[in-house]
Structure formats: structure tokens, C-alpha cells
Design an enzyme around this catalytic site. Structure first.
Site, PDB file in Angstrom:
ATOM      1  N   LYS A 111      38.194  44.297  59.030  1.00  0.00           N
ATOM      2  CA  LYS A 111      39.380  43.945  57.930  1.00  0.00           C
ATOM      3  C   LYS A 111      39.923  45.101  57.261  1.00  0.00           C
ATOM      4  O   LYS A 111      39.517  46.066  57.253  1.00  0.00           O
ATOM      5  CB  LYS A 111      38.422  43.244  56.651  1.00  0.00           C
ATOM      6  CG  LYS A 111      38.215  41.954  56.909  1.00  0.00           C
ATOM      7  CD  LYS A 111      37.284  41.476  55.714  1.00  0.00           C
ATOM      8  CE  LYS A 111      36.555  40.008  56.083  1.00  0.00           C
ATOM      9  NZ  LYS A 111      35.980  39.264  54.864  1.00  0.00           N
ATOM     10  N   HIS A 135      31.255  36.812  41.769  1.00  0.00           N
ATOM     11  CA  HIS A 135      30.236  37.861  42.173  1.00  0.00           C
ATOM     12  C   HIS A 135      29.615  38.603  40.950  1.00  0.00           C
ATOM     13  O   HIS A 135      28.368  38.615  40.975  1.00  0.00           O
ATOM     14  CB  HIS A 135      30.996  39.080  42.510  1.00  0.00           C
ATOM     15  CG  HIS A 135      31.977  38.952  43.793  1.00  0.00           C
ATOM     16  ND1 HIS A 135      33.144  39.371  43.917  1.00  0.00           N
ATOM     17  CD2 HIS A 135      31.502  38.492  44.944  1.00  0.00           C
ATOM     18  CE1 HIS A 135      33.603  38.938  45.096  1.00  0.00           C
ATOM     19  NE2 HIS A 135      32.432  38.409  45.861  1.00  0.00           N
ATOM     20  N   ARG A 147      28.848  29.591  47.825  1.00  0.00           N
ATOM     21  CA  ARG A 147      29.695  28.759  46.978  1.00  0.00           C
ATOM     22  C   ARG A 147      29.611  27.196  47.717  1.00  0.00           C
ATOM     23  O   ARG A 147      30.226  26.180  47.100  1.00  0.00           O
ATOM     24  CB  ARG A 147      31.245  29.341  47.152  1.00  0.00           C
ATOM     25  CG  ARG A 147      31.249  30.639  46.343  1.00  0.00           C
ATOM     26  CD  ARG A 147      32.701  31.119  46.538  1.00  0.00           C
ATOM     27  NE  ARG A 147      32.657  31.543  47.969  1.00  0.00           N
ATOM     28  CZ  ARG A 147      33.934  32.111  48.620  1.00  0.00           C
ATOM     29  NH1 ARG A 147      34.805  32.530  47.803  1.00  0.00           N
ATOM     30  NH2 ARG A 147      33.621  32.615  49.943  1.00  0.00           N
TER      31      ARG A 147
END
Length: 159
Positions: free
Chosen positions: A41, A17, A90
Site C-alpha cells: 500500500k 482503533h 467490524r
């Protein structure tokens, strides 16, 4: 002047990050890093703790500020007056999910999304793995900024 927003849960913030924010800050005039609350979450760290870590981790970047939000990314972007959303990638899996969100966000608000690929040295880092390692007493200092490692170590020692 281009103002960008980098949203994420940052639960916790990691070196991947940090790298994306450093790159974004060299591209855009202003970058707002926003820690988001995902209602689907259960958070490891509070929204406020995550924003405090963002502030301490990005203090060396004069054109980066922080915020937190529990609303929709596009509403937060509109409220902050940003014209670009930044997302780090990623893997191809990230690309598929992020592209779908980017297209939806553009349809809803007209806000563009810019993808920044992760540096290879950081592409394996995941907040999920950091939470697991830290919870089980492992050392995550090679994966996170120093302030995050200290907080996690202190938090878990208190439990």
C-alpha cells in the site's frame, strides 16, 4: 504478566482503533500498539507521523506504549516479547481475513490472537473512507481523535 500487541496500518488512526485499544488495555497488563508499513500500500501518512498520533491518542492509558515496524507482524511480536496479538473486528468480512491470519501466525510462531469486536457506534469507520473524505476537504472530526483531525486539516491546508 500478559503483554499484547495491536498491529495495524493506522493510516490514519480512528475512533474505532482507539476503542479497541481502550478495551485491550483493560484486559491485558500491557498493550503495545504498532503501526505497520504495508509494502503493498502507498501510505497516506508516514510511519513516524502515524506513531506520533498513536502516542498522543493513547497518552491517557498508562499501560499502553507504541512502536512502528516495516517487518512481519509475527517477527515484531516476537521481538517485543508479546504473547498475544489483538485484532479488532467490524464485520464478518474482517473475521474471515483475520481468522486466516491468526491461524497462520499461530502455526508460524505459536502466538495467540484475540479478537475484540468493534462497538456498534464505530463499526462503520474505515481509514480508507477517512482518507477519501479528508483529501476532498470534508470534516472527519467525528471519526478520529482530535490530534488526527488537526493533523489532517493542517496537512491538507498546506497542499
Amino acid at each position: 504478566m500478559t503483554k499484547a500487541m495491536y498491529p495495524g496500518s493506522f493510516d490514519p488512526l480512528h475512533l474505532g482503533h482507539l476503542n479497541i485499544v481502550e478495551i485491550a488495555s483493560s484486559i491485558f497488563d500491557e498493550v503495545v500498539v504498532v503501526t505497520m508499513q504495508n509494502p503493498e500500500k502507498k501510505s497516506f501518512l508516514s510511519l513516524e507521523a502515524r506513531e506520533d498520533l498513536l502516542k498522543s491518542s493513547f497518552s491517557h492509558l498508562s499501560n499502553v506504549s507504541t512502536a512502528n515496524s516495516s517487518g512481519l507482524v509475527v517477527n515484531t511480536a516476537t521481538d517485543l516479547g508479546v504473547t498475544v496479538i489483538v485484532k479488532g473486528l467490524r464485520s464478518t468480512g474482517d473475521f474471515e481475513i483475520e481468522m486466516q491470519m491468526a491461524q497462520t501466525n499461530k502455526t508460524v510462531t505459536g502466538i495467540e490472537t484475540v479478537f475484540i469486536p468493534s462497538e456498534p457506534a464505530h463499526s462503520h469507520i474505515s481509514s480508507r473512507f477517512i482518507r477519501e473524505i479528508a483529501t476532498l476537504g470534508g470534516d472527519v472530526s467525528a471519526l478520529v481523535p482530535e490530534s488526527v483531525a488537526s493533523l489532517l486539516k493542517g496537512r491538507l491546508n498546506d497542499e
